[in-house]
Design a protein around this motif. Structure first.
Motif, PDB file in Angstrom:
ATOM      1  N   MET A 280       0.795  -1.201  -0.071  1.00 49.75           N
ATOM      2  CA  MET A 280      -0.072  -0.002  -0.041  1.00 49.75           C
ATOM      3  C   MET A 280       0.854   1.163  -0.089  1.00 49.75           C
ATOM      4  O   MET A 280       0.349   2.427  -0.140  1.00 49.75           O
ATOM      5  CB  MET A 280      -0.757  -0.191   1.099  1.00 49.75           C
ATOM      6  N   ALA A 281       2.105   0.986  -0.224  1.00 52.98           N
ATOM      7  CA  ALA A 281       3.029   2.248  -0.288  1.00 52.98           C
ATOM      8  C   ALA A 281       4.182   1.702  -1.166  1.00 52.98           C
ATOM      9  O   ALA A 281       4.970   1.095  -0.856  1.00 52.98           O
ATOM     10  CB  ALA A 281       3.455   2.776   1.042  1.00 52.98           C
ATOM     11  N   ALA A 282       4.242   2.387  -2.394  1.00 50.19           N
ATOM     12  CA  ALA A 282       5.365   1.855  -3.442  1.00 50.19           C
ATOM     13  C   ALA A 282       5.997   3.364  -4.194  1.00 50.19           C
ATOM     14  O   ALA A 282       5.243   4.394  -4.030  1.00 50.19           O
ATOM     15  CB  ALA A 282       4.872   0.956  -4.252  1.00 50.19           C
ATOM     16  N   GLY A 283       6.920   3.050  -4.787  1.00 45.79           N
ATOM     17  CA  GLY A 283       7.513   4.004  -5.679  1.00 45.79           C
ATOM     18  C   GLY A 283       7.781   3.370  -7.032  1.00 45.79           C
ATOM     19  O   GLY A 283       8.063   2.218  -7.029  1.00 45.79           O
ATOM     20  N   ALA A 284       7.922   4.270  -8.096  1.00 45.08           N
ATOM     21  CA  ALA A 284       8.147   3.662  -9.264  1.00 45.08           C
ATOM     22  C   ALA A 284       8.784   4.709 -10.220  1.00 45.08           C
ATOM     23  O   ALA A 284       9.050   5.958  -9.955  1.00 45.08           O
ATOM     24  CB  ALA A 284       6.978   3.216 -10.099  1.00 45.08           C
ATOM     25  N   THR A 285       9.247   4.787 -11.314  1.00 43.37           N
ATOM     26  CA  THR A 285       9.775   5.537 -12.268  1.00 43.37           C
ATOM     27  C   THR A 285       9.052   5.644 -13.822  1.00 43.37           C
ATOM     28  O   THR A 285       9.101   4.342 -14.158  1.00 43.37           O
ATOM     29  CB  THR A 285      11.241   5.392 -12.659  1.00 43.37           C
ATOM     30  N   ALA A 286       8.698   6.569 -14.251  1.00 44.50           N
ATOM     31  CA  ALA A 286       7.916   6.811 -15.344  1.00 44.50           C
ATOM     32  C   ALA A 286       9.171   7.345 -16.540  1.00 44.50           C
ATOM     33  O   ALA A 286       9.532   8.198 -15.855  1.00 44.50           O
ATOM     34  CB  ALA A 286       6.478   7.071 -15.445  1.00 44.50           C
ATOM     35  N   TYR A 287       9.006   7.113 -17.794  1.00 47.52           N
ATOM     36  CA  TYR A 287       9.909   7.959 -18.753  1.00 47.52           C
ATOM     37  C   TYR A 287       9.139   8.328 -19.722  1.00 47.52           C
ATOM     38  O   TYR A 287       9.693   9.218 -20.513  1.00 47.52           O
ATOM     39  CB  TYR A 287      10.624   6.852 -19.261  1.00 47.52           C
ATOM     40  N   SER A 288       7.854   8.799 -19.516  1.00 46.97           N
ATOM     41  CA  SER A 288       7.124   9.856 -20.458  1.00 46.97           C
ATOM     42  C   SER A 288       5.807   9.901 -19.651  1.00 46.97           C
ATOM     43  O   SER A 288       5.343   9.163 -18.811  1.00 46.97           O
ATOM     44  CB  SER A 288       6.742   9.209 -21.722  1.00 46.97           C
ATOM     45  N   TRP A 289       5.140  10.982 -20.144  1.00 51.95           N
ATOM     46  CA  TRP A 289       3.920  11.365 -19.519  1.00 51.95           C
ATOM     47  C   TRP A 289       2.931  10.205 -19.995  1.00 51.95           C
ATOM     48  O   TRP A 289       1.618  10.101 -19.554  1.00 51.95           O
ATOM     49  CB  TRP A 289       3.433  12.742 -19.810  1.00 51.95           C
ATOM     50  N   ASP A 290       3.209   9.908 -21.265  1.00 50.53           N
ATOM     51  CA  ASP A 290       2.187   8.604 -21.576  1.00 50.53           C
ATOM     52  C   ASP A 290       2.167   7.414 -20.677  1.00 50.53           C
ATOM     53  O   ASP A 290       1.085   6.923 -20.404  1.00 50.53           O
ATOM     54  CB  ASP A 290       2.575   8.269 -23.221  1.00 50.53           C
ATOM     55  N   GLU A 291       3.417   7.286 -20.131  1.00 54.58           N
ATOM     56  CA  GLU A 291       3.516   6.005 -19.285  1.00 54.58           C
ATOM     57  C   GLU A 291       2.742   6.436 -17.981  1.00 54.58           C
ATOM     58  O   GLU A 291       2.182   5.591 -17.573  1.00 54.58           O
ATOM     59  CB  GLU A 291       5.071   5.853 -19.063  1.00 54.58           C
ATOM     60  N   THR A 292       2.639   7.686 -17.729  1.00 50.03           N
ATOM     61  CA  THR A 292       2.022   7.918 -16.416  1.00 50.03           C
ATOM     62  C   THR A 292       0.462   7.583 -16.757  1.00 50.03           C
ATOM     63  O   THR A 292      -0.295   7.121 -15.780  1.00 50.03           O
ATOM     64  CB  THR A 292       2.034   9.294 -15.993  1.00 50.03           C
ATOM     65  N   GLU A 293      -0.203   7.995 -17.791  1.00 54.05           N
ATOM     66  CA  GLU A 293      -1.406   7.688 -18.158  1.00 54.05           C
ATOM     67  C   GLU A 293      -1.620   6.071 -18.026  1.00 54.05           C
ATOM     68  O   GLU A 293      -2.812   5.567 -17.530  1.00 54.05           O
ATOM     69  CB  GLU A 293      -1.798   8.120 -19.392  1.00 54.05           C
ATOM     70  N   GLU A 294      -0.386   5.240 -18.255  1.00 58.10           N
ATOM     71  CA  GLU A 294      -0.794   3.793 -18.362  1.00 58.10           C
ATOM     72  C   GLU A 294      -0.981   3.395 -16.885  1.00 58.10           C
ATOM     73  O   GLU A 294      -1.691   2.710 -16.507  1.00 58.10           O
ATOM     74  CB  GLU A 294       0.275   3.124 -18.925  1.00 58.10           C
ATOM     75  N   ILE A 295      -0.098   3.911 -15.953  1.00 56.62           N
ATOM     76  CA  ILE A 295      -0.207   3.786 -14.598  1.00 56.62           C
ATOM     77  C   ILE A 295      -1.576   3.966 -14.121  1.00 56.62           C
ATOM     78  O   ILE A 295      -2.079   3.286 -13.174  1.00 56.62           O
ATOM     79  CB  ILE A 295       0.948   4.627 -13.985  1.00 56.62           C
ATOM     80  N   VAL A 296      -2.060   5.637 -14.484  1.00 59.48           N
ATOM     81  CA  VAL A 296      -3.478   5.890 -13.804  1.00 59.48           C
ATOM     82  C   VAL A 296      -4.574   4.541 -14.240  1.00 59.48           C
ATOM     83  O   VAL A 296      -5.309   4.391 -13.377  1.00 59.48           O
ATOM     84  CB  VAL A 296      -3.593   7.143 -14.350  1.00 59.48           C
ATOM     85  N   LYS A 297      -4.528   4.073 -15.567  1.00 63.40           N
ATOM     86  CA  LYS A 297      -5.388   3.416 -15.815  1.00 63.40           C
ATOM     87  C   LYS A 297      -5.406   2.119 -14.857  1.00 63.40           C
ATOM     88  O   LYS A 297      -6.407   1.415 -14.782  1.00 63.40           O
ATOM     89  CB  LYS A 297      -5.243   3.045 -17.459  1.00 63.40           C
ATOM     90  N   LYS A 298      -4.154   1.651 -14.699  1.00 67.52           N
ATOM     91  CA  LYS A 298      -3.913   0.344 -13.982  1.00 67.52           C
ATOM     92  C   LYS A 298      -4.357   0.559 -12.530  1.00 67.52           C
ATOM     93  O   LYS A 298      -5.296  -0.251 -12.004  1.00 67.52           O
ATOM     94  CB  LYS A 298      -2.455   0.049 -13.776  1.00 67.52           C
ATOM     95  N   LEU A 299      -4.287   1.988 -12.075  1.00 68.98           N
ATOM     96  CA  LEU A 299      -4.890   2.207 -10.787  1.00 68.98           C
ATOM     97  C   LEU A 299      -6.420   2.210 -10.900  1.00 68.98           C
ATOM     98  O   LEU A 299      -7.168   1.745  -9.754  1.00 68.98           O
ATOM     99  CB  LEU A 299      -4.333   3.464 -10.311  1.00 68.98           C
ATOM    100  N   VAL A 300      -6.911   2.687 -11.583  1.00 71.19           N
ATOM    101  CA  VAL A 300      -8.520   2.791 -11.880  1.00 71.19           C
ATOM    102  C   VAL A 300      -8.997   1.060 -11.866  1.00 71.19           C
ATOM    103  O   VAL A 300      -9.933   0.678 -11.193  1.00 71.19           O
ATOM    104  CB  VAL A 300      -8.941   3.389 -13.184  1.00 71.19           C
TER     105      VAL A 300
END
Length: 310
Positions: free
Chosen positions: A286-306
């Motif tokens: 319930m508490a983690a960190g990661a690295t994205a290499y583009s703002w498009d990748e951040t959109e992928e992360i948000v979709k996975k969270l949803v």
């Protein structure tokens, strides 16, 4: 394993303690707390702590600046760091022996001795247990080590509010508060904010978004950080700014940092560290960190969270 670590400490005259980069209270608390305990037990040993300074936490203690030569025939201990990529000061492998002490999932079991236990709230709590089991060998708490280890436990349990706070956590914390340190001064130092951080906090409260009524999202660009004169590391203080919004299950902070985007993930229930591992990161459920290499990748992360909230 604790006895084996004690034996290694007995064997070496020079001990160098590392922790992870961009340190939080547990990283510094366990690193500095363990160093203080060893110094108190063995006044003649040479004990160093290394890594970059974190300005917001410098009240806990300062780092040593040592040459490569100090690692010759030294015992190296790395606290609160799941993988070698995140170890601050890459000289950790120059010593004669390497020990890993950590409470994160053991995804990379580096070192000659590995003490990893995910049932502990924090690595600082593990050090308290190390001291308790080491009483017969002369290990004990003092006011300085108690403050440092208390800071680490408080940091990783969210002041004992998170679900990783077990009865054993509270029991070990009670051993710390028996020592004569100033809790009020500690909390004042821990929670004080520069004016620039307070102004950025106001910006975050105005600009975060909520998707599907369950996923909170905040994006901070390089331009945002420059406008408020705040570093990526300093912005980590604000990760829980809107965590109390009703209905929120998970939230994420995206912070642009050079060519990368730091990803800070938090949850009130859904497991999110699996998502972090898919994006060059990891951590707790319930508490983690990661690295994205583009703002498009951040959109992928948000979709996975949803999806994980569904």
């Amino acid at each position: 394993m604790i006895k084996q670590i004690q034996e290694k400490i007995n064997q070496y005259e020079t001990i160098i303690i590392h922790r992870h980069e961009r340190p939080d209270p547990d990283a510094l608390g366990s690193q500095l707390g363990l160093a203080e305990v060893i110094k108190d037990r063995f006044p003649n040993k040479r004990v160093f702590v290394v890594g970059e300074e974190e300005p917001s936490l410098v009240f806990l203690g300062e780092m040593d600046h040592i040459s490569d030569q100090e690692y010759n025939q030294a015992l190296v201990i790395v606290c609160d760091t799941a993988n070698t990529e995140r170890i601050d000061d890459k000289r950790y492998d120059l010593g004669a022996c390497l020990i890993k002490i950590d409470h994160h999932p053991n995804e990379e079991p580096y070192g000659d001795l590995v003490w990893v236990d995910t049932t502990f709230s924090s690595t600082s709590e593990m050090i308290v247990e190390f001291i308790e089991q080491g009483k017969t060998a002369g290990y004990k708490l003092n006011s300085t080590s108690a403050l440092l280890l208390y800071a680490g436990i408080v940091g990783d349990t969210g002041r004992f509010r998170y679900t990783n706070t077990s009865p054993e956590t509270l029991q070990r914390a009670s051993l710390l508060v028996k020592q004569p340190f100033d809790q009020n001064a500690f909390y004042s130092n821990l929670h004080k904010k520069d004016l620039k951080i307070t102004r950025l906090q106001g910006y975050v409260l105005q600009h975060f978004s909520i998707l599907e009524e369950t996923v909170g999202v905040m994006r901070l660009t390089k331009e945002d950080l420059e406008r408020f004169n705040v570093t990526s590391t300093e912005s980590s203080q604000l990760v829980n700014t809107f965590s109390d919004v009703e209905g929120l299950k998970v939230w994420v902070f995206f912070v642009e940092d050079g060519e990368k985007i730091r990803v800070r993930l938090r949850s009130k229930g859904p497991v999110i560290n699996t998502i972090a591992t898919e994006h060059s990161g990891g951590g707790h459920p319930m508490a983690a960190g990661a690295t994205a290499y583009s703002w498009d990748e951040t959109e992928e992360i948000v979709k996975k969270l949803v999806e994980v909230c569904k």
